[in-house]
Enzyme design. Sequence first.
Site, PDB file in Angstrom:
ATOM      1  CE1 TYR B 151       1.879  -6.754   4.689  1.00 41.50           C
ATOM      2  CE2 TYR B 151       2.213  -5.350   6.600  1.00 41.50           C
ATOM      3  CZ  TYR B 151       2.601  -5.296   5.497  1.00 41.50           C
ATOM      4  OH  TYR B 151       4.006  -5.239   4.865  1.00 41.50           O
ATOM      5  CE  LYS B 155       6.088  -6.835   5.593  1.00 43.81           C
ATOM      6  NZ  LYS B 155       7.119  -6.811   4.442  1.00 43.81           N
TER       7      LYS B 155
END
Lengths: 446, 245
Positions: B151, B155
């Site tokens: 994740y 980002k």
Amino acid sequence: MTELPLEEVTGWGRHPVGRGRVDRSDGPGLPAGEDPLVVRGLGRAYGDAAMPAASGGLVVDRTRADRILGFDGDTGRLTCEAGLGLADVLRVFVPRGWFPPVTPGTKFVTVGACVACDVHGKNHHRDGSFGNFLERLVLVTADGRRVECGPARERELFLATVGGMGLTGLIVEVTLKLRRVESPWIVLETVGVDGLETMLAGLKRSADDWPYTVGWIDCLARGREVGRGVLMRGRHATAMEAAGRRRPRGLPLSVPVDAPEWLLNPLFMRWFNYLYYRLHGGTLRRRLVTHERFFYPLDAVGQWNRLYGRRGLLQYQCVLPRAAGAAPLVAILDRLGAAGAASFLAVIKDCGPASDAYLSFPMEGTTLALDLAYRGAPTEALIHELNTVVIAHGGRVYLAKDAVTRPEDFARMMPRLAEWRAVRDRWDPGHRFRSAQSVRLLGDRA
Amino acid sequence: MKVAFVGATRGMGRALARALAERGDSVFLLGRDAAELALSARDLEARGPRAPVGHAPLDLGRPAGFTAALDAADRGLGGLDALVVTGGAFGRQEDLAADPARLAALLEVNFTGTVVLCQQAAARLAARGGGLVCAFSSVAGDRARRSNYLYGASKAGLSVFLDGLDLAYRERGVRVLCVKPGFVRTAMTAGLPVPPFAGEPEAVAAAVVRAMDGGRHQLYAPGIWRWIMLVIRALPRAVLRRVQF
């Protein structure tokens, strides 16, 4: 879905303390599976109403389902998801001249909880409870169906859900009527009263002209001074009266840690109660205050429940029918004074006629609410004693506050309990919706 | 402001869209689920002075639809001057590691889709004299951690892109704001263990609104995460290898 972690779950009184798996998703329905569950809002019920039936049980928190679905600026008709908080309703609608028709003593409650507890406020003598202003509810029932109900549609389910403590289904949508107000200000009058008879007479006299009335009682006063306190009455200020007023900025206060138990010693409490009486008592005073100050004085202090120390508090709220007169109230206040158990101020309020909802708390008469620091068995014994007085005079206690009442006592307080049970059994035969409170009072399986 | 908004139906996006609508900004909702968009539009109409609040379909995983979505927002707003993207995908490290399709979809949404959309919007805004692009990245992109680097990678890429976009477009009148939330209590993070310094969506929204009005290109929210990440970025690799977070 991934397994939910176990967390501590407790009411606002912080007694009892349980554990549960809290589902905080923002979807509108029930969690998958058949597990028993308890619906929980913002956690302001004092006792065990929003605690899971068994340790580790499923807790459904839908406070994220908080959208406003419609508002009619001509009629004040508001439709919202049930997780919408009263604080949000106030923030959005008070500046536009609309106010909740009924509000409890904190704004940190959801609209759904206002329905489930059929909350009442300082205007009960005139307007009745929250359920009186409902036009429509949508529930998700135990079998997962969406069911619409209201005063004229599925009326039995409606009457069982209003005041039904979330045990008939998950309330997902609410339509209610807000009240027009001219300003966010309240015209407040306070006057000191020297005893219970004067207080009751003052409430009665004020009832005709004032939409909001309430009394604060020094519950450590005894003998001739029992019931001494301050009578407060209020109404929404007109635009003219409020002209030019600016809202004051309050400092955000919060109780950072549990207070030590010695803080609430009888001497300190006696002094606090006396000082409050001296400061507010005496001659009639009239002034303008904000609606927050009038309706939600305790909301200004975050986590005030910590003042009662690690063991928490029980709040006791009962209502006694008008016909019983002042005697049982005196008996209760005398008993509390003798025990030296009551702490900050007690609240007294006259109620109007009861609602048609089966388990709704208020009835025509007088309600008394006070906090008791929880000190184990003696505190519980005291509450059972008070309950005996209440039952003898045909009164009852408020489930949103209760944590210790016995099932047999509860059955004596609620003449329409059997009717309510029948409706609940029809919609939720397996009692999928159950709570620590329903296990304690209704005999649900844990 | 006239804001095209991706992600307004849930979590921090819902709180931010409300904060904007309540103070009188116009908002146009873009997203995948038309029913959810309609409900949020009604919520914003009731809360703010601007009605109606329009909505149109947009899937961050399908860049082919972006032009049509921005056109719809332009029409609905009478010319948009800001794009806000709070929407994105989230997955736990172990789930993403075990499911390549899910990982690919997450990268597609959080990185590819968001980059393409912001780039397109920046060009559109620059052509008409300027505007604001605000997108939500994450503190997870500031430094890799073994517990959420997949994740975090999506980002991290987004943060670098937004940083560059700001450099490239500021002189053409387009400001770019990269918001890096720390742990915030939303439905996305529900069920995860709550670390210290967790924030609430409403507080984040208030900080983002201030930053949108100001001139910053980056915002940590809650603010303390700026200092936490300063420390974490400075941790020696040997320490990161040993700790389990």
